[in-house]
Motif scaffolding. Structure first.
Motif, PDB file in Angstrom:
ATOM      1  N   SER A  24       0.976  -1.157  -0.014  1.00 47.16           N
ATOM      2  CA  SER A  24      -0.176   0.093   0.024  1.00 47.16           C
ATOM      3  C   SER A  24       0.684   1.175  -0.087  1.00 47.16           C
ATOM      4  O   SER A  24       0.275   2.232  -0.370  1.00 47.16           O
ATOM      5  CB  SER A  24      -0.920   0.068   1.128  1.00 47.16           C
ATOM      6  OG  SER A  24      -0.322   0.306   2.496  1.00 47.16           O
ATOM      7  N   PHE A  27      -0.503   3.688   2.513  1.00 49.96           N
ATOM      8  CA  PHE A  27      -1.893   3.945   1.822  1.00 49.96           C
ATOM      9  C   PHE A  27      -1.874   4.856   0.908  1.00 49.96           C
ATOM     10  O   PHE A  27      -2.955   5.354   0.654  1.00 49.96           O
ATOM     11  CB  PHE A  27      -2.761   4.621   3.288  1.00 49.96           C
ATOM     12  CG  PHE A  27      -2.700   3.571   4.434  1.00 49.96           C
ATOM     13  CD1 PHE A  27      -3.518   2.239   4.324  1.00 49.96           C
ATOM     14  CD2 PHE A  27      -2.390   3.899   6.082  1.00 49.96           C
ATOM     15  CE1 PHE A  27      -3.520   1.383   5.369  1.00 49.96           C
ATOM     16  CE2 PHE A  27      -2.537   3.118   6.877  1.00 49.96           C
ATOM     17  CZ  PHE A  27      -2.990   1.852   6.587  1.00 49.96           C
ATOM     18  N   LYS A  29      -1.537   3.682  -2.310  1.00 45.18           N
ATOM     19  CA  LYS A  29      -1.938   2.744  -3.326  1.00 45.18           C
ATOM     20  C   LYS A  29      -3.287   2.462  -2.904  1.00 45.18           C
ATOM     21  O   LYS A  29      -3.485   1.604  -1.971  1.00 45.18           O
ATOM     22  CB  LYS A  29      -0.929   1.786  -3.484  1.00 45.18           C
ATOM     23  CG  LYS A  29       0.261   1.883  -3.872  1.00 45.18           C
ATOM     24  CD  LYS A  29       0.618   2.435  -5.187  1.00 45.18           C
ATOM     25  CE  LYS A  29       2.044   2.679  -5.554  1.00 45.18           C
ATOM     26  NZ  LYS A  29       2.293   3.172  -6.794  1.00 45.18           N
ATOM     27  N   THR A  33      -4.490  -0.944  -0.262  1.00 46.38           N
ATOM     28  CA  THR A  33      -5.244  -0.034   0.996  1.00 46.38           C
ATOM     29  C   THR A  33      -6.482  -0.798   1.330  1.00 46.38           C
ATOM     30  O   THR A  33      -6.796  -1.436   2.233  1.00 46.38           O
ATOM     31  CB  THR A  33      -5.220   1.378   0.915  1.00 46.38           C
ATOM     32  OG1 THR A  33      -3.858   1.919   0.525  1.00 46.38           O
ATOM     33  CG2 THR A  33      -5.850   1.846   2.309  1.00 46.38           C
ATOM     34  N   SER A  36      -6.446  -4.304   2.146  1.00 44.85           N
ATOM     35  CA  SER A  36      -5.989  -4.659   3.264  1.00 44.85           C
ATOM     36  C   SER A  36      -7.057  -4.496   4.681  1.00 44.85           C
ATOM     37  O   SER A  36      -7.212  -5.279   5.450  1.00 44.85           O
ATOM     38  CB  SER A  36      -4.654  -3.740   3.587  1.00 44.85           C
ATOM     39  OG  SER A  36      -4.291  -3.999   4.800  1.00 44.85           O
TER      40      SER A  36
END
Length: 110
Positions: A24, A27, A29, A33, A36
């Motif tokens: 990510s 965070f 990407k 993200t 996840s």
């Protein structure tokens, strides 16, 4: 579904979610993200479900211990991270601890 299976799914979802955190990139990407976050939610759902019959201490020890081991293995394979002797010893102690809990603990699944 057997509550032990929910525990194993919780471990797999959590390990996958943690691996995606690496992808990510803080965070930044979007897809890793979101994936996840979804996997963490699934992990906690499965974790809470298995607590119906597995004691919380045993559940958490297995979930966190095996999660650490699996994330370390993913780090070695996917990210070419090399553990030193202390990390290897720590991982072996975690595995041993989970084994002792499962084989010798008087806390039983009810």
């Amino acid at each position: 579904m057997n509550n032990v299976m929910y525990l194993l799914l919780a471990i797999l979802f959590e390990t996958s979610a943690t691996t995606l955190l690496k992808f990510s990139e803080d965070f930044s990407k979007f897809l890793p993200t979101i994936a996840s976050i979804i996997l963490y939610i699934l992990s906690f759902y499965c974790l809470s479900t298995c607590l119906k019959t597995i004691p919380i201490g045993i559940t958490y020890a297995i979930w966190s211990g095996l999660g650490i081991v699996l994330v370390t293995v993913v780090g070695i394979i996917a990210f070419k991270q090399t553990p030193d002797w202390a990390a290897i010893l720590g991982i072996l102690l975690i595995i041993l601890g989970v084994g002792v809990l499962n084989l010798f603990s008087k806390m039983t699944i009810h």
